[in-house]
Scaffold this motif. Sequence first.
Motif: not given
Length: 344
Positions: A203-220, A191-201
């Motif tokens: 609404g799962a971004f955090g104060k520390i990892n600055n939007g790393g929720a999708v990255s965490n999901w993608e690493t399992g 879909c041509g979307m970065t992990s941070n962009e998808l995290t922002y959309r």
Amino acid sequence: MNIQPLKRQMVALDREAIFQGLVAQFAGSKSWRTGRSFIVNGDSLDLLGKIPDKSVNLIVTDPPYHSTKKKNITGDRNFDSDSDFLEWMNLYFKQFKRILAPNGSLYIFCSSAMAPYLYVDLAGEFTMHNTIAWSKPNRPGYDGWKQKMNKTALRSWYPHSERIIFCSPAYDGNLKRSFLGQYLREIRQQCGMTSNELTYRVGAFGKINNGGAVSNWETGRNVPSRDQWAKITTTLLATGRIDFVLPYEDAVRAFNVDPEEEFTDIWDFENVRQYKGKHPAEKPQDLLRHIIRTSSYENDIVLDCFMGSGSTLRAAQALGRFGIGIEIEADWCGYAAAALDAAG
């Protein structure tokens, strides 16, 4: 691991239709059908080949332990060496990997003596989650052998527990070999979307990892909630670059743990008390329901290919799942079918 066929899937999986298809595969075999359960008599290693790829959601099974050498358990004395037993079990592991849904789970009972070897062999094709120690806090007189055993003659600690290996099919491409992680990364990139962009959309971004929720999901490391998966689906479909996203139940491995119940890797469940006609390896209903409730969704398909007296199928039926049982002894097949009918 190629997940392209799943990416092309355009409808949610229909568990009931898959179950009916599984039943049809065994036409001509000696079998019993009762409600949402189906029993087949025969050698499970031969019969597993009839089960289509990726069609079973959960396998809960109790093969011969080999190390216990019990003459009243079929197959427990069939092997001259540990290596013979492990070679036989690895034939099953190949079938388990083939027939399990990508987000499925496997629980296999084994002795503490053989667990390390089985664990290592499974780790090649499965993501290993736990080796659970099942302790049996039986009441006085319940475990007679323990009371009568000459403790000093053992020359080792008395084996008062069994092991349950818990794992799921491994999909290389991320830290935890997670199917969900691999699938999410591929459809996000499509879909041509970065992990941070998808995290922002989402609404799962955090104060520390600055939007790393999708990255965490993608690493399992962890998984999105149902609500988050719904937002992911809406967001990715809105790009117009894909037409379908797998439903939550087909993408996320079930793990519905209840913190009020057993949630560590040490389980205390009493063994099944002796009764006339009891199968020598029968497992308790509360333990089996704990596994099935935690690691499957309602209407999922649960397989036990060393079915015995049908305890796994009875637990699956009680929890609204479909059950497939394979058992080499015809008498136990009939017993299990009658027990399932009686349970309703």
